[in-house]
Design an enzyme around this catalytic site. Structure first.
Site, mmCIF file in Angstrom:
data_model
loop_
_atom_site.group_PDB
_atom_site.id
_atom_site.type_symbol
_atom_site.label_atom_id
_atom_site.label_comp_id
_atom_site.label_asym_id
_atom_site.label_seq_id
_atom_site.Cartn_x
_atom_site.Cartn_y
_atom_site.Cartn_z
ATOM 1 N N SER A 560 38.581 -1.037 30.448
ATOM 2 C CA SER A 560 37.194 -0.777 30.075
ATOM 3 C C SER A 560 36.831 0.645 30.496
ATOM 4 C CB SER A 560 36.280 -1.832 30.693
ATOM 5 O OG SER A 560 35.008 -1.777 30.118
ATOM 6 N N ASP A 645 35.906 -7.814 20.738
ATOM 7 C CA ASP A 645 35.354 -7.213 21.948
ATOM 8 C C ASP A 645 33.936 -6.719 21.669
ATOM 9 O OD1 ASP A 645 34.798 -5.756 24.269
ATOM 10 O OD2 ASP A 645 36.836 -4.984 24.427
ATOM 11 N N HIS A 681 36.142 -9.123 25.690
ATOM 12 C CA HIS A 681 36.435 -7.948 26.496
ATOM 13 C C HIS A 681 37.432 -8.265 27.598
ATOM 14 C CE1 HIS A 681 35.600 -3.896 27.747
ATOM 15 N NE2 HIS A 681 35.158 -4.251 28.933
#
Length: 709
Positions: A560, A645, A681
């Site tokens: 991320s 995501d 995610h």
């Protein structure tokens, strides 16, 4: 570590052949050539710069060419990784052997019931249960997530809130991975779902009347922005209570442990504002506790006649004040604990006669308990040089017992009950680690590297006790470094599949995170963001020069915002690393932050900057990974993404790989693994699926280090 499921995706032979021909592959090659994405230039002119994005077309999720390209990437990745399949199987079995598949969490009391969660061998998800009055009575299943997941490849429960009378459960689920949750209400007396329904729900709070439910919802950019009031048993007639107009702010609702007040908190990355009502007056007018002031965050709790407020108005590390509930404006604030530049006040928990402070000092979390009657205060002592701790489930207000969790690299997750009067801790449960785990085999170290500007950057390290640290061994280095989020040292039995094979496992606590308080975050955000990257490089250099491992066997990972870190350091110092896992990475910084329709963009102007402002653009463009890919040699790389995501859209890592392939000058291997089935995610949701994915990543790491069994 990023955990995404290994999945063999079917791919038509005709299309596969076309991809090989497109890439110029030799039919006799042992591996297919990697896919080559077509170029369709899109030009953005800003502040005198002409930005050319050849892969903007990959944003079109409905375009079958986009999915075909991702399928081709998966076929190539599967071909590259096929020799590791025996190792993947071995790692999966090894990791599974360290998990107690049938287990029960520590029950906690709320109202008339003891609530707990348990797992059963062979089932992907937990089963949430309760017992009325005593743990000796028969069990009642409140919510079996395995039943919710039937017919679904993804299932996640977010909200889980039982009404005060114990009769109704409000919960929310996501079955796509896009983090859009659907609200449902279950009558626990009958086991039946009621008609109540809402979509895109965030926080959920019961009023004390056991029939009024407050919930927040998100807008098109996935910002929680509205609060609704709902009466149980009705559908489609919910009343809008509040709408947050400022796109930098999200809203969420909560009820105090005292059950006296409901708070509605509007918060950006730098500023907050709180409204409140008595919890037993769900139709009361909401009052603002203190009007928002740019740069000031405050978060209240309640005890007796006072609101206790954690606020950073006099210093970045927050102080604690109290104010009468009859008039909590700042002119009535009385200081309880002053701001301390050495100690970050992260959170508070208030009970009838005690309060608990969650502090952070010298890079480590601390817990302080204070008696409201005597003022006596003491910290809980922890035995290890690197660890994580925080509150466990504490639902009772009038109690002298407080539960906290503790763990470290080598101490499994443990739940303690702390007697707030005597200051003694009792272990209630330590997670069992089957398969012969022996903590005495390992050594934990907390060391420091010196950054370019002289700042000391902590590094947490674990390795086999007695290991020869001669600079020749395998080394794994992980970091995050954003949003003020600390990377504390948790227990993860999976890492011993690396450490037991001689890998030195390290976490770099770089600036941009919150390990050393708000100043640590400030020094790694906005116009100081590059400190995050140079800190990581410094840590990697320090570890290799001090003998913890060889750069020729150094594998790094971040996910991320940590994927942004990976992209930046790989551009800056590709010579320093042998391989990298770049997980769901935020790498297309400029294009994303120019597009306010994308989730998170506007609120995150206060973390990264707004590229529409020239000074901020000029800084951001110097580190944006996608914009700085160059014609040079890069390490081996595994890039991960999920098609659904919601935090970092799939096209960022996909475009990154496409551009990297077109420009890099080396013959190192770059692979992209995309979850095309429902996943989010954090990857897949089932615990066994996630374990398969860990085995995939670990097989990649080990083979890159030259370890093949």
């Amino acid at each position: 570590m990023t955990q995404l499921k290994l999945r063999h995706v079917s791919f038509s032979l005709a299309l596969f052949a076309a991809v090989i021909i497109l890439a110029g592959a030799d039919a006799s090659s042992p591996l297919p050539a990697p896919p080559v994405a077509k170029k369709v230039p899109k030009i953005t002119e800003i502040h005198g710069h002409k930005l050319v994005d050849n892969y903007f077309w990959l944003r079109d999720k409905k375009n079958p060419e986009v999915r075909a390209y991702l399928e081709a990437e998966n076929v190539y990745t599967d071909a590259v990784m096929k020799p590791t399949e025996p190792l993947q199987k071995k790692l999966y079995d090894e990791m599974l052997s360290h998990i107690k598949e049938t287990d029960v969490e520590v029950p906690y009391k709320e109202g008339d019931y003891f609530y707990y969660s348990r797992t059963e061998a062979g089932k992907q998800y937990s089963i949430r249960c309760r017992k009325r009055g005593s743990l000796a009575v028969p069990e009642e299943i409140v919510l079996d997530v395995n039943e919710l997941a039937k017919g679904q490849s993804f299932m996640r429960v977010a909200a889980y809130d039982v009404s005060d009378d114990g009769n109704l459960l409000a919960y929310s689920t996501d079955n796509t991975g896009f983090r859009q949750y659907v609200l449902a209400v279950k009558d626990l007396r009958t086991g039946k779902l009621l008609v109540d329904h809402a979509e895109k729900v965030g926080s959920v709070v019961w009023a004390n009347d056991n029939k009024t439910l407050f919930y927040t919802v998100e807008d098109a950019a996935k910002r929680q922005y509205r609060l609704y009031r709902h009466t149980v048993g009705t559908s489609g007639h919910d009343e809008l209570v509040y709408e947050e107009k400022d796109e930098r702010f999200d809203v969420y609702a909560m009820k105090t442990r005292s059950k006296a007040y409901i708070f509605l908190i509007s918060a950006s990355h730098t500023t907050s504002e709180v409204q409140y009502i008595p919890a037993d007056q769900p139709r009361a007018a909401w009052k603002i506790m203190e009007p928002r002031k740019q740069g000031v965050e405050y978060y209240p709790d309640h005890n007796g006649d006072f609101f206790y407020i954690r606020v950073n108005d006099t210093g970045r590390n927050f102080r604690l004040v109290k104010a009468p509930v009859t008039d909590p404006r700042n002119q009535n604030w009385q200081e309880v604990i002053a701001q301390d530049a050495r100690v970050m006040l992260e959170d508070t928990d208030f009970f009838k006669s005690y309060y608990v402070l969650y502090e952070r000092e010298n890079g480590l979390p601390q817990i302080r308990v204070t008696d409201l009657r005597s003022g006596q205060s003491r910290r809980i002592e922890f035995p290890e040089p690197a660890y994580d701790t925080g509150n466990d489930v504490n639902r009772e207000y009038d109690t002298g017992k407080f539960r906290y969790a503790y763990e470290s690299f080598i101490t499994p997750h443990s739940v303690f009950e702390y007697d707030m009067a005597s200051g003694t801790s009792t272990l209630l449960k330590q997670k069992e680690v089957p398969g012969g785990y022996d903590r005495s085999r390992y050594q934990v170290e907390q060391i420091q590297a010196t950054a370019l500007d002289g700042v000391k950057v902590p590094i947490s390290v674990v390795h086999l006790k007695g290991a020869t640290l001669d600079g020749k061994g395998p080394l794994y280095l992980y970091a995050y470094g954003s949003y003020g989020a600390p990377m504390d040292v948790d227990f993860d039995s999976e890492i011993f599949s690396l450490v037991d094979r001689g890998v030195v496992y390290a976490i770099a606590h770089i600036r941009g995170g919150g390990e050393m308080g708000k100043a640590w975050h400030d020094d790694g955000r906005m116009m100081h963001k590059k400190n995050t990257f140079t800190d990581f490089i410094t840590c990697a250099e320090y570890l290799t020069t001090q003998g913890y491992g060889s750069k020729d066997r150094l594998v790094i990972e971040g996910a991320s915002a940590g994927g942004l870190l990976m992209g930046a350091v790989l551009n800056m110092r590709p010579d320093l690393f042998h391989a990298a896992i770049v997980g769901v990475p935020f790498v297309d910084v400029i294009n994303t932050m120019l597009d306010a329709s994308i989730p998170l963009t506007v609120p995150e102007f206060e973390e990264w900057g707004n590229p529409k402002k020239k000074a901020e653009f000029d800084y951001m463009i110097t580190y944006s990974p996608y914009d700085n890919i160059a014609a040079k040699a890069y390490p081996n790389m595994l890039v991960r993404t999920s098609f659904n995501d919601s935090q970092v859209m799939y096209w960022e890592p996909t475009k990154y790989v496409a551009k990297m392939r077109a420009l890099r000058t080396d013959h190192n291997v770059l692979i992209l693994k995309a979850n095309l089935s429902p996943a989010g995610h954090g990857g897949l949701s089932g615990r066994y699926d996630r374990l398969h994915d860990s085995a995939f990543n670990y097989a990649y790491i080990l083979t890159q280090m030259g370890i093949e069994n």
